[in-house]
Scaffold this motif. Structure first.
Motif, mmCIF file in Angstrom:
data_model
loop_
_atom_site.group_PDB
_atom_site.id
_atom_site.type_symbol
_atom_site.label_atom_id
_atom_site.label_comp_id
_atom_site.label_asym_id
_atom_site.label_seq_id
_atom_site.Cartn_x
_atom_site.Cartn_y
_atom_site.Cartn_z
ATOM 1 N N GLN A 218 3.907 1.517 -1.101
ATOM 2 C CA GLN A 218 4.570 1.653 -2.408
ATOM 3 C C GLN A 218 3.641 2.260 -3.450
ATOM 4 N N VAL A 219 2.430 1.708 -3.523
ATOM 5 C CA VAL A 219 1.496 2.197 -4.543
ATOM 6 C C VAL A 219 1.071 3.632 -4.234
ATOM 7 N N GLU A 220 0.914 3.914 -2.934
ATOM 8 C CA GLU A 220 0.563 5.276 -2.515
ATOM 9 C C GLU A 220 1.641 6.255 -2.994
ATOM 10 N N SER A 221 2.903 5.869 -2.812
ATOM 11 C CA SER A 221 3.995 6.758 -3.218
ATOM 12 C C SER A 221 4.035 6.893 -4.745
ATOM 13 N N LEU A 222 3.747 5.790 -5.452
ATOM 14 C CA LEU A 222 3.705 5.869 -6.922
ATOM 15 C C LEU A 222 2.611 6.830 -7.367
ATOM 16 N N LYS A 223 1.470 6.781 -6.671
ATOM 17 C CA LYS A 223 0.341 7.634 -7.040
ATOM 18 C C LYS A 223 0.705 9.117 -6.854
ATOM 19 N N LEU B 264 -5.924 -3.283 -2.462
ATOM 20 C CA LEU B 264 -5.103 -3.565 -1.284
ATOM 21 C C LEU B 264 -5.872 -3.243 -0.013
ATOM 22 N N PHE C 271 -3.547 3.289 -10.316
ATOM 23 C CA PHE C 271 -3.028 3.307 -8.951
ATOM 24 C C PHE C 271 -4.165 3.354 -7.935
ATOM 25 N N THR D 175 0.836 -1.195 0.000
ATOM 26 C CA THR D 175 0.000 0.000 0.000
ATOM 27 C C THR D 175 0.875 1.251 0.000
ATOM 28 N N PRO E 101 9.485 2.655 -4.715
ATOM 29 C CA PRO E 101 9.602 2.681 -6.171
ATOM 30 C C PRO E 101 9.594 4.106 -6.709
ATOM 31 N N LEU F 214 -4.910 0.561 -5.087
ATOM 32 C CA LEU F 214 -5.018 0.920 -3.674
ATOM 33 C C LEU F 214 -6.310 0.395 -3.071
ATOM 34 N N LEU G 246 -3.305 7.004 -13.533
ATOM 35 C CA LEU G 246 -3.745 7.492 -12.221
ATOM 36 C C LEU G 246 -4.868 6.607 -11.671
ATOM 37 N N GLN H 121 3.709 10.404 -6.765
ATOM 38 C CA GLN H 121 4.737 10.762 -7.748
ATOM 39 C C GLN H 121 4.108 10.995 -9.118
ATOM 40 N N TRP H 122 3.148 10.125 -9.459
ATOM 41 C CA TRP H 122 2.501 10.246 -10.770
ATOM 42 C C TRP H 122 1.746 11.572 -10.876
ATOM 43 N N ILE I 288 8.828 6.602 -10.223
ATOM 44 C CA ILE I 288 8.153 6.621 -11.526
ATOM 45 C C ILE I 288 8.400 7.962 -12.198
#
Lengths: 118, 298
Positions: free
Chosen positions: A97-102, B284, B277, A95, B5, B281, B274, A104-105, B7
């Motif tokens: 990781q994906v939160e941080s990707l979001k 998850l 993601f 969660t 990660p 989320l 977007l 950043q995006w 991006i």
């Protein structure tokens, strides 16, 4: 039509639970999670993240059959933790990781705003 | 594991986005790809009522073609999936589109998406330019649905609904969503210096997608960064022909993924990622809720 309903792929059967857990009857700190209406997307992601936990002895996932829309995840841990805790922590890490990707995006999109890609 | 990660967007237009996902594992990259293809909701024609069809195509054929028409789905989030909605108000899930065309001239009439009469201006076919019989402006053609000859007629009522690519590919917002590990190139300078200038040039030209270049001043081989490299290994084969197979070494960087995502026009590519993601989320989160329930019970 002589085919299973396509909605079965993502619609939860009435009264069923998204996630259930059965402890192993023979092994301590081992058990199997059943994830309803999910596929390789989440199965593989959770398995690989469980591998990053040094206390996880074994983690594997299975998609039993193409028309059986659920994922089985077997987890075996050492005495330091238990499968449910290991899964909770793996889920938490993913969660984050994906939160941080979001985030950043979102800021990346801000910087290319004029390209029409947003 | 404290690795977060990264991006970055390498290139973006209204049609596609190229981005690099790094410092993560294959399973995350694949999840992003899979969700973008199969789980980002869009709107597409789902139910078709044929009132009149004297065209050469059968009813089912036309219904299928209408289903595949891309509808701009930026407002899809205002609507609910038919499976999620429990109320009686059909306006919450249905978008109406109609088509009523008759050919009266001697010329073949091309029925395109521009002939569709859309009840909701938020869900128009991609590149929609309504047919205006008064003006003789040359509008760009829409997507061809069927051709009619004289006196043939097509009258249909369509209902578009929100859906996901898992249900039917017509709801998939992407045309292409692929990733590739970033290639890492190594040149053995000791060996390249032993090559003649002609051999160097041959080596450069052996690659269908250029990854090497010859510096005109120093006459030495240099690495050209190329994200579209297809792991074809042509220059390695060439190097082996020269008897110096170790000149070039190409490895895949296994924690860096170069994505290429091309939309169908229904959603802007940046939005698709977007949404991806957000959907990941929420997936998850549903696991988190499930785990809390298990922990409370035990």
């Amino acid at each position: 039509m002589n085919q299973p309903s396509r909605a079965e792929k993502f619609l939860m059967p009435p009264g069923s639970r998204k996630l259930s857990y059965t402890p192993d009857t023979k092994l301590a700190n081992a058990g199997e999670f059943v994830l309803m209406r999910e596929d390789h997307t989440l199965g593989n992601m959770l398995r690989m993240e469980l591998h990053n936990d040094p206390n996880v002895v074994f983690a594997g996932y299975q998609h039993p059959h193409p028309t059986d829309h659920r994922i089985l995840i077997k987890v075996h841990t050492n005495g330091e933790t238990n499968p449910v805790r290991a899964m909770r922590e793996a889920n938490q890490r993913l969660t984050e990781q994906v939160e941080s990707l979001k985030t950043q995006w979102e800021s990346e999109l801000e910087s290319v705003r004029d390209s029409g890609a947003i | 594991m404290g690795n977060t990660p990264k991006i970055i967007i390498r290139d973006a237009t209204s049609d596609f986005v190229k981005f690099t996902l790094s410092n993560t594992c294959l399973s995350v990259a694949n999840a992003v790809r899979r969700v973008a293809i199969a789980e980002v909701p869009t709107v597409a024609i789902d139910l078709v009522e044929i009132v009149e069809n004297s065209s050469v195509l059968c009813d089912e054929f036309i219904a299928h073609r209408l289903g595949l028409v891309p509808l701009v789905s930026d407002s899809a989030s205002d609507y609910m999936l038919p499976s999620e909605y429990v109320g009686e108000d059909e306006a919450k899930i249905n978008v109406h589109l109609n088509l009523a065309v008759k050919c009266s001239s001697d010329h073949t009439l091309d029925v395109t998406t521009n002939h569709l009469i859309c009840a909701d201006a938020k869900f128009l076919p991609v590149n929609f330019h309504p047919i205006d019989s008064d003006s003789n402006k040359q509008e760009p053609p829409g997507v061809l649905i069927v051709k009619l000859r004289k006196n043939q007629e097509l009258v249909v009522k369509c209902i578009a609904r929100k859906g996901i690519g898992k249900d039917h590919a017509k709801w998939s917002p992407v045309a292409t969503a692929v990733y590739k590990c970033e290639p890492e190139l190594y040149l053995n300078e000791e060996l390249t210096n032993k090559l003649t200038d002609r051999e160097k040039l041959e080596l450069v030209n052996s690659c269908p997608i250029p990854i090497l270049r010859l510096n005109q001043h120093t006459k030495s081989l240099e690495i050209e960064r190329n994200d579209s490299y297809a792991y074809d290994d042509e220059c390695i084969k060439k190097a082996e022909e020269f008897g110096k197979g170790k000149i070039v070494e190409i490895k895949a960087k296994e924690d860096t993924f170069n994505f290429f995502l091309e939309g169908t026009g229904v959603l802007r590519p940046g939005r698709i990622v977007l949404h991806t993601f957000k959907i990941l989320l929420s997936k998850l989160d549903s696991i988190k809720v499930g785990l809390e329930l298990i922990e409370r019970e035990s």
